[in-house]
Design a protein around this motif. Structure first.
Motif, PDB file in Angstrom:
ATOM      1  N   VAL A  71       9.152  13.323   4.316  1.00  0.00           N
ATOM      2  CA  VAL A  71       9.109  11.828   4.437  1.00  0.00           C
ATOM      3  C   VAL A  71       8.579  11.234   5.624  1.00  0.00           C
ATOM      4  O   VAL A  71       9.206  11.751   6.615  1.00  0.00           O
ATOM      5  CB  VAL A  71      10.175  11.098   3.716  1.00  0.00           C
ATOM      6  CG1 VAL A  71       9.987   9.748   3.704  1.00  0.00           C
ATOM      7  CG2 VAL A  71      10.634  11.517   2.222  1.00  0.00           C
ATOM      8  N   HIS A  72       7.292  10.504   5.468  1.00  0.00           N
ATOM      9  CA  HIS A  72       6.962  10.042   6.897  1.00  0.00           C
ATOM     10  C   HIS A  72       7.460   8.501   6.951  1.00  0.00           C
ATOM     11  O   HIS A  72       6.984   7.743   5.632  1.00  0.00           O
ATOM     12  CB  HIS A  72       5.377   9.901   7.073  1.00  0.00           C
ATOM     13  CG  HIS A  72       5.022  11.409   7.349  1.00  0.00           C
ATOM     14  ND1 HIS A  72       4.365  12.297   6.254  1.00  0.00           N
ATOM     15  CD2 HIS A  72       5.212  12.198   8.435  1.00  0.00           C
ATOM     16  CE1 HIS A  72       4.201  13.305   6.898  1.00  0.00           C
ATOM     17  NE2 HIS A  72       4.527  13.415   8.206  1.00  0.00           N
ATOM     18  N   LEU A  73       7.794   7.890   7.565  1.00  0.00           N
ATOM     19  CA  LEU A  73       8.153   6.409   7.970  1.00  0.00           C
ATOM     20  C   LEU A  73       7.357   5.784   9.036  1.00  0.00           C
ATOM     21  O   LEU A  73       7.328   6.361  10.131  1.00  0.00           O
ATOM     22  CB  LEU A  73       9.755   6.416   7.835  1.00  0.00           C
ATOM     23  CG  LEU A  73      10.483   6.774   6.748  1.00  0.00           C
ATOM     24  CD1 LEU A  73      12.079   6.553   7.030  1.00  0.00           C
ATOM     25  CD2 LEU A  73      10.145   6.481   5.353  1.00  0.00           C
ATOM     26  N   GLN A  74       6.965   4.615   8.706  1.00  0.00           N
ATOM     27  CA  GLN A  74       6.334   3.852   9.637  1.00  0.00           C
ATOM     28  C   GLN A  74       6.843   2.277   9.784  1.00  0.00           C
ATOM     29  O   GLN A  74       7.101   1.858   8.599  1.00  0.00           O
ATOM     30  CB  GLN A  74       5.018   3.711   9.961  1.00  0.00           C
ATOM     31  CG  GLN A  74       4.639   4.930  10.181  1.00  0.00           C
ATOM     32  CD  GLN A  74       2.723   5.099  10.505  1.00  0.00           C
ATOM     33  OE1 GLN A  74       2.199   4.056  10.113  1.00  0.00           O
ATOM     34  NE2 GLN A  74       2.319   6.032  10.901  1.00  0.00           N
ATOM     35  N   GLN A  75       7.022   1.774  10.712  1.00  0.00           N
ATOM     36  CA  GLN A  75       7.265  -0.016  10.826  1.00  0.00           C
ATOM     37  C   GLN A  75       6.261  -0.387  11.754  1.00  0.00           C
ATOM     38  O   GLN A  75       6.211   0.193  12.946  1.00  0.00           O
ATOM     39  CB  GLN A  75       8.610  -0.142  11.182  1.00  0.00           C
ATOM     40  CG  GLN A  75       8.851  -1.683  11.510  1.00  0.00           C
ATOM     41  CD  GLN A  75       9.049  -2.270  10.104  1.00  0.00           C
ATOM     42  OE1 GLN A  75       9.690  -1.698   9.049  1.00  0.00           O
ATOM     43  NE2 GLN A  75       8.473  -3.227   9.564  1.00  0.00           N
ATOM     44  N   ASP A  76       5.359  -1.421  11.399  1.00  0.00           N
ATOM     45  CA  ASP A  76       4.403  -1.882  11.946  1.00  0.00           C
ATOM     46  C   ASP A  76       3.492  -0.889  12.697  1.00  0.00           C
ATOM     47  O   ASP A  76       3.019  -0.873  13.929  1.00  0.00           O
ATOM     48  CB  ASP A  76       4.988  -3.020  13.086  1.00  0.00           C
ATOM     49  CG  ASP A  76       5.593  -4.000  12.537  1.00  0.00           C
ATOM     50  OD1 ASP A  76       5.440  -4.388  11.416  1.00  0.00           O
ATOM     51  OD2 ASP A  76       6.650  -4.504  13.010  1.00  0.00           O
ATOM     52  N   GLU A  77       3.031   0.094  11.736  1.00  0.00           N
ATOM     53  CA  GLU A  77       2.225   1.291  12.154  1.00  0.00           C
ATOM     54  C   GLU A  77       2.884   2.134  13.323  1.00  0.00           C
ATOM     55  O   GLU A  77       1.779   2.924  13.883  1.00  0.00           O
ATOM     56  CB  GLU A  77       0.723   0.596  12.518  1.00  0.00           C
ATOM     57  CG  GLU A  77       0.102   0.168  11.379  1.00  0.00           C
ATOM     58  CD  GLU A  77      -1.419  -0.136  11.423  1.00  0.00           C
ATOM     59  OE1 GLU A  77      -1.895   0.286  12.539  1.00  0.00           O
ATOM     60  OE2 GLU A  77      -1.794  -1.158  10.590  1.00  0.00           O
ATOM     61  N   ASN A  78       3.902   2.089  13.672  1.00  0.00           N
ATOM     62  CA  ASN A  78       4.786   2.696  14.610  1.00  0.00           C
ATOM     63  C   ASN A  78       5.737   3.756  13.953  1.00  0.00           C
ATOM     64  O   ASN A  78       6.360   3.208  12.858  1.00  0.00           O
ATOM     65  CB  ASN A  78       5.274   2.250  15.575  1.00  0.00           C
ATOM     66  CG  ASN A  78       4.228   1.399  16.522  1.00  0.00           C
ATOM     67  OD1 ASN A  78       3.221   2.049  17.267  1.00  0.00           O
ATOM     68  ND2 ASN A  78       4.457   0.104  16.825  1.00  0.00           N
ATOM     69  N   PRO A  79       5.962   5.147  14.374  1.00  0.00           N
ATOM     70  CA  PRO A  79       7.133   5.880  13.487  1.00  0.00           C
ATOM     71  C   PRO A  79       8.361   5.255  13.705  1.00  0.00           C
ATOM     72  O   PRO A  79       8.949   4.614  14.645  1.00  0.00           O
ATOM     73  CB  PRO A  79       7.070   7.148  14.416  1.00  0.00           C
ATOM     74  CG  PRO A  79       5.594   7.165  15.285  1.00  0.00           C
ATOM     75  CD  PRO A  79       5.286   5.592  15.391  1.00  0.00           C
ATOM     76  N   LEU A  80       8.890   5.119  12.373  1.00  0.00           N
ATOM     77  CA  LEU A  80      10.198   4.403  12.181  1.00  0.00           C
ATOM     78  C   LEU A  80      11.440   5.584  12.584  1.00  0.00           C
ATOM     79  O   LEU A  80      11.560   6.424  11.879  1.00  0.00           O
ATOM     80  CB  LEU A  80      10.408   3.969  10.845  1.00  0.00           C
ATOM     81  CG  LEU A  80      12.011   3.330  10.432  1.00  0.00           C
ATOM     82  CD1 LEU A  80      12.198   2.162  11.523  1.00  0.00           C
ATOM     83  CD2 LEU A  80      11.810   2.964   9.164  1.00  0.00           C
ATOM     84  N   GLU A  81      12.018   5.418  13.689  1.00  0.00           N
ATOM     85  CA  GLU A  81      13.079   6.397  14.091  1.00  0.00           C
ATOM     86  C   GLU A  81      14.280   6.077  13.652  1.00  0.00           C
ATOM     87  O   GLU A  81      14.724   5.110  13.516  1.00  0.00           O
ATOM     88  CB  GLU A  81      12.666   6.869  15.531  1.00  0.00           C
ATOM     89  CG  GLU A  81      11.420   7.219  16.021  1.00  0.00           C
ATOM     90  CD  GLU A  81      11.193   7.549  17.610  1.00  0.00           C
ATOM     91  OE1 GLU A  81      12.121   8.250  18.173  1.00  0.00           O
ATOM     92  OE2 GLU A  81      10.461   6.897  18.139  1.00  0.00           O
TER      93      GLU A  81
END
Length: 254
Positions: free
Chosen positions: A178-188
């Motif tokens: 699963v890949h996650l992003q927040q505002d086009e940045n990786p969500l860590e």
């Protein structure tokens, strides 16, 4: 004579020691240097408007620094009508120009749609998104009707991509990513779990905890002991109050 040999030997030892010291210094210097990885960048082109039933051209120009990325592992478009993410469909792309991945999409009726491109290249992933209005968009009465229904809207700026495993078979380990992003940045540092239900047996649901292997990229493995259809719901939470979920279906073969 002996003194001469002794002088030569001493000079050789000093030279070798100097060389070793220099090599050690160079090695330590190289080890101390930070390796800077240039991220991939995607310029997504989607028309602002279009007509129902007509082919719409989609383009994604993928670069890494000044270099055009011609060896992307995956460039796939995901499209859905506003408020209906669960009914999204995907369109594969073709690279007709170096680094530019193109596709065509058709929309059956008027409405506001989201077009998100999932790009995996050089061990990195990004998924920018744009909107397109088809025809007159969403009529006011239909929009009000949709608002009255209980459907889940993602938090602003949040994006999720579940990479469906290919050729899943009984008693063979399947990798879930699963890949996650927040505002086009990786969500860590998110907490990511999979709720897996096979053949609608909800009372036998299994949970899989995913581990963050790279910034914004979460992995986990699962083995199925029964053939059929699995419903996989991805649950995402973090300390900032985020709580998102999406459901996908995968087929399990004998």
């Amino acid at each position: 004579m002996k003194k001469r040999h002794l002088a030569i030997s001493t000079a050789l030892i000093a030279l070798l020691a100097s060389g070793c010291g220099q090599n050690d210094t160079e090695t330590n210097a190289s080890e101390d240097e930070e390796v800077v990885v240039v991220p991939i960048s995607v310029d997504l082109t989607v028309p602002e408007t279009g007509k129902a039933g007509e082919a719409i051209q989609l383009e994604a120009a993928v670069t890494q620094g000044d270099e055009k990325v011609t060896d992307a592992n995956e460039v796939e478009y995901e499209i859905w009508e506003d408020g209906k993410k669960e009914d999204s469909w995907k369109v594969k792309s073709d690279q007709n120009t170096d680094g530019v991945y193109e596709a065509e999409a058709k929309f059956e009726h008027d409405g506001v749609y989201h077009v998100q491109v999932h790009v995996t290249a050089r061990d990195m992933h990004t998924m920018p998104m744009k909107e397109i209005t088809i025809g007159a968009g969403t009529p006011d009465d239909e929009a009000e009707s949709e608002e009255s229904h209980d459907h889940h809207d993602s938090a602003e700026g949040f994006s999720m991509h579940f990479m469906e495993p290919e050729a899943v078979k009984v008693n063979e380990s399947a990798m879930m990513i699963v890949h996650l992003q927040q505002d086009e940045n990786p969500l860590e540092k998110a907490r990511v779990r999979l709720e897996v239900v096979v053949n609608d047996k909800k009372d036998e649901a299994k949970w899989v905890q995913l581990t963050e292997e790279k910034p914004g990229e979460y992995h986990g493995e699962m083995t199925f002991d029964t053939a059929g259809t699995a419903s996989v719901t991805v649950h995402v939470e973090n300390d900032a109050g985020l709580h998102e979920h999406e459901t996908h279906e995968i087929t399990i073969a004998e």
